[in-house]
Design a protein around this motif. Structure first.
Motif, PDB file in Angstrom:
ATOM      1  N   GLN A 265      -3.523  -3.233  26.007  1.00 54.48           N
ATOM      2  CA  GLN A 265      -3.189  -2.042  25.230  1.00 54.48           C
ATOM      3  C   GLN A 265      -1.756  -2.047  24.710  1.00 54.48           C
ATOM      4  O   GLN A 265      -1.454  -1.390  23.704  1.00 54.48           O
ATOM      5  N   ASP A 266      -0.852  -2.760  25.358  1.00 54.09           N
ATOM      6  CA  ASP A 266       0.538  -2.820  24.921  1.00 54.09           C
ATOM      7  C   ASP A 266       0.830  -4.036  24.049  1.00 54.09           C
ATOM      8  O   ASP A 266       1.968  -4.232  23.623  1.00 54.09           O
ATOM      9  N   LYS A 267      -0.205  -4.853  23.773  1.00 51.87           N
ATOM     10  CA  LYS A 267       0.001  -6.103  23.044  1.00 51.87           C
ATOM     11  C   LYS A 267      -0.790  -6.158  21.731  1.00 51.87           C
ATOM     12  O   LYS A 267      -0.758  -7.176  21.045  1.00 51.87           O
ATOM     13  N   LEU A 268      -1.470  -5.090  21.387  1.00 49.49           N
ATOM     14  CA  LEU A 268      -2.332  -5.080  20.211  1.00 49.49           C
ATOM     15  C   LEU A 268      -1.796  -4.118  19.159  1.00 49.49           C
ATOM     16  O   LEU A 268      -1.373  -3.010  19.473  1.00 49.49           O
ATOM     17  N   LEU A 269      -1.848  -4.540  17.889  1.00 48.01           N
ATOM     18  CA  LEU A 269      -1.373  -3.732  16.776  1.00 48.01           C
ATOM     19  C   LEU A 269      -2.427  -3.731  15.681  1.00 48.01           C
ATOM     20  O   LEU A 269      -3.093  -4.745  15.432  1.00 48.01           O
ATOM     21  N   TYR A 270      -2.568  -2.598  15.014  1.00 45.80           N
ATOM     22  CA  TYR A 270      -3.549  -2.491  13.933  1.00 45.80           C
ATOM     23  C   TYR A 270      -3.004  -3.051  12.622  1.00 45.80           C
ATOM     24  O   TYR A 270      -1.868  -2.797  12.232  1.00 45.80           O
ATOM     25  N   GLY A 271      -3.852  -3.822  11.954  1.00 48.64           N
ATOM     26  CA  GLY A 271      -3.603  -4.239  10.579  1.00 48.64           C
ATOM     27  C   GLY A 271      -4.909  -4.137   9.812  1.00 48.64           C
ATOM     28  O   GLY A 271      -5.988  -4.238  10.398  1.00 48.64           O
ATOM     29  N   SER A 272      -4.825  -3.929   8.522  1.00 50.94           N
ATOM     30  CA  SER A 272      -6.064  -3.839   7.747  1.00 50.94           C
ATOM     31  C   SER A 272      -6.427  -5.190   7.123  1.00 50.94           C
ATOM     32  O   SER A 272      -7.529  -5.671   7.291  1.00 50.94           O
ATOM     33  N   ASP A 273      -5.500  -5.810   6.387  1.00 51.83           N
ATOM     34  CA  ASP A 273      -5.790  -7.043   5.656  1.00 51.83           C
ATOM     35  C   ASP A 273      -7.078  -6.859   4.867  1.00 51.83           C
ATOM     36  O   ASP A 273      -7.982  -7.693   4.897  1.00 51.83           O
ATOM     37  N   CYS A 274      -7.138  -5.763   4.135  1.00 55.27           N
ATOM     38  CA  CYS A 274      -8.368  -5.337   3.457  1.00 55.27           C
ATOM     39  C   CYS A 274      -8.120  -5.261   1.958  1.00 55.27           C
ATOM     40  O   CYS A 274      -7.149  -4.640   1.514  1.00 55.27           O
ATOM     41  N   ASP A 275      -9.003  -5.888   1.165  1.00 49.67           N
ATOM     42  CA  ASP A 275      -8.835  -5.881  -0.285  1.00 49.67           C
ATOM     43  C   ASP A 275      -9.696  -4.844  -0.983  1.00 49.67           C
ATOM     44  O   ASP A 275      -9.778  -4.804  -2.214  1.00 49.67           O
ATOM     45  N   ASP A 276     -10.325  -3.978  -0.206  1.00 49.54           N
ATOM     46  CA  ASP A 276     -11.133  -2.894  -0.751  1.00 49.54           C
ATOM     47  C   ASP A 276     -10.254  -1.956  -1.589  1.00 49.54           C
ATOM     48  O   ASP A 276      -9.039  -1.882  -1.400  1.00 49.54           O
ATOM     49  N   ALA A 277     -10.862  -1.230  -2.509  1.00 48.99           N
ATOM     50  CA  ALA A 277     -10.108  -0.290  -3.330  1.00 48.99           C
ATOM     51  C   ALA A 277     -10.347   1.163  -2.944  1.00 48.99           C
ATOM     52  O   ALA A 277      -9.510   2.024  -3.204  1.00 48.99           O
ATOM     53  N   ALA A 278     -11.471   1.447  -2.285  1.00 42.80           N
ATOM     54  CA  ALA A 278     -11.823   2.843  -2.009  1.00 42.80           C
ATOM     55  C   ALA A 278     -11.109   3.405  -0.783  1.00 42.80           C
ATOM     56  O   ALA A 278     -10.687   4.555  -0.773  1.00 42.80           O
ATOM     57  N   GLY A 279     -10.989   2.604   0.269  1.00 40.64           N
ATOM     58  CA  GLY A 279     -10.341   3.085   1.486  1.00 40.64           C
ATOM     59  C   GLY A 279     -11.259   3.827   2.424  1.00 40.64           C
ATOM     60  O   GLY A 279     -10.813   4.432   3.398  1.00 40.64           O
ATOM     61  N   HIS A 280     -12.552   3.777   2.150  1.00 40.96           N
ATOM     62  CA  HIS A 280     -13.529   4.431   3.017  1.00 40.96           C
ATOM     63  C   HIS A 280     -14.896   3.823   2.743  1.00 40.96           C
ATOM     64  O   HIS A 280     -15.087   3.082   1.775  1.00 40.96           O
ATOM     65  N   GLY A 281     -15.844   4.135   3.611  1.00 39.28           N
ATOM     66  CA  GLY A 281     -17.197   3.638   3.408  1.00 39.28           C
ATOM     67  C   GLY A 281     -17.426   2.274   4.043  1.00 39.28           C
ATOM     68  O   GLY A 281     -16.492   1.632   4.523  1.00 39.28           O
ATOM     69  N   PRO A 282     -18.675   1.803   4.029  1.00 39.67           N
ATOM     70  CA  PRO A 282     -19.032   0.554   4.723  1.00 39.67           C
ATOM     71  C   PRO A 282     -18.365  -0.682   4.157  1.00 39.67           C
ATOM     72  O   PRO A 282     -18.230  -1.686   4.859  1.00 39.67           O
ATOM     73  N   ALA A 283     -17.923  -0.655   2.909  1.00 41.27           N
ATOM     74  CA  ALA A 283     -17.280  -1.831   2.319  1.00 41.27           C
ATOM     75  C   ALA A 283     -15.815  -1.960   2.707  1.00 41.27           C
ATOM     76  O   ALA A 283     -15.213  -3.009   2.485  1.00 41.27           O
TER      77      ALA A 283
END
Length: 317
Positions: A265-283
């Motif tokens: 829990q002290d060694k993990l960080l969130y990143g997206s690395d996401c090329d989606d344009a909407a920012g929501h939904g299954p894609a």
């Protein structure tokens, strides 16, 4: 480095208070929650042709309040770039100056990293230029080089000098070769915090992962893989939960994921690395990773560490 003490109300308010004024805006279409800020340590400009305006809207829609833009190195016809195939981090990502200028124009919502092709003769001066301008890390290092090569070690030495983390894309027989030897670099550069990312890093949470050519393994995870051991044994090894590989590492075995998030829990960080344009939904893989972290964290404290506090501490935000 690990603590089991709960986050106090005073500490939480101190950590989030700076966002209350800046993000209590009525941003059209935004779901940013100033009471629960999120730091995304892994995003790119020009990602697969996505415009900067769409990237910004995407981040806000996901609820991200601070984003670190990771640049590509310059375009070169080198073996380390697979003779051009890997230019732009293989996703058309923008370079140092683009990330710097965009972050400067959108501060404090946007921050930036520094990067260069490791065996380019001017790599160290180029990276150092942007560290002096305020780059928060070196990366994303995504090149066809040995992880313990002389060129890479010069970058680690620079990171040590400037006290910034290094984010590395691990992909078997493609990028940062020699993952099985990387413990030697962790030992040699104990003051440098390394962030592991991508297929080979996340596939090796599993002790039963004999075929390194399999980049997206499925099914149950047997704890104790190389990644798990590196994060357990070395204080300077951290994990960037981003990309499809990061999300898959959580969803392939939810029971393991709950235990893994608790353990590290002290060694993990969130990143997206996401090329989606909407920012929501299954894609939108980035939004899916946020949802998975929220679902699989055993407590609100663990969730907030991974989505915010660990990055706030590492990058001194």
């Amino acid at each position: 480095m690990k603590t089991n003490k709960p986050i106090s109300r005073r500490y939480f308010i101190a950590g989030t208070g700076i966002f209350l004024a800046g993000y209590a805006l009525n941003l059209k279409g935004s779901v940013v929650n100033a009471d629960e800020p999120i730091i995304d340590i892994h995003q790119h400009t020009d990602y697969a042709g996505r415009s900067q305006d769409k990237m910004l809207a995407h981040q806000r829609m996901m609820g991200v309040t601070t984003t670190i833009l990771l640049p590509a190195g310059r375009s070169l016809n080198y073996g380390s770039t697979h003779y051009g195939l890997s230019n732009g981090l293989q996703v058309k990502a923008g370079g140092n100056e683009i990330c710097y200028q965009y972050a400067r124009d959108h501060a404090p919502e946007m921050l930036f990293g520094a990067c260069e092709v490791p065996d380019f003769p001017g790599a160290i001066p180029e990276i150092e230029k942007y560290l002096k301008l305020g780059a928060k890390m070196i990366g994303e290092l995504k090149f066809n080089v040995d992880c313990d090569s002389a060129e890479m070690q010069k970058i680690y030495q620079l990171a040590q000098e400037y006290d910034v983390p290094v984010l590395m894309h691990w992909q078997y027989n493609m990028y940062n070769r020699g993952f099985e030897r990387f413990h030697k670099m962790l030992e040699k550069y104990p003051k440098v915090n390394f962030l592991g990312h991508s297929q080979t890093f996340w596939a090796n949470i599993d002790k039963d992962h004999p075929d390194q050519n399999v980049l997206y393994p499925r099914g149950k995870v047997n704890p104790g893989g190389l990644t798990d051991r590196l994060m357990s044994d070395y204080p300077n090894m951290f994990g960037d939960i981003s990309g499809g590989s990061g999300l898959s590492s959580l969803t392939r075995d939810e029971d393991h994921a709950r235990a893994f998030l608790t353990k590290h829990q002290d060694k993990l960080l969130y990143g997206s690395d996401c090329d989606d344009a909407a920012g929501h939904g299954p894609a939108c893989q980035g939004a899916g990773t946020i949802a998975a972290i929220k679902k699989l964290s055993a407590s609100k404290e663990i969730e907030r560490k991974i989505l915010y506090f660990n990055a706030k501490k590492m990058f001194r935000l």
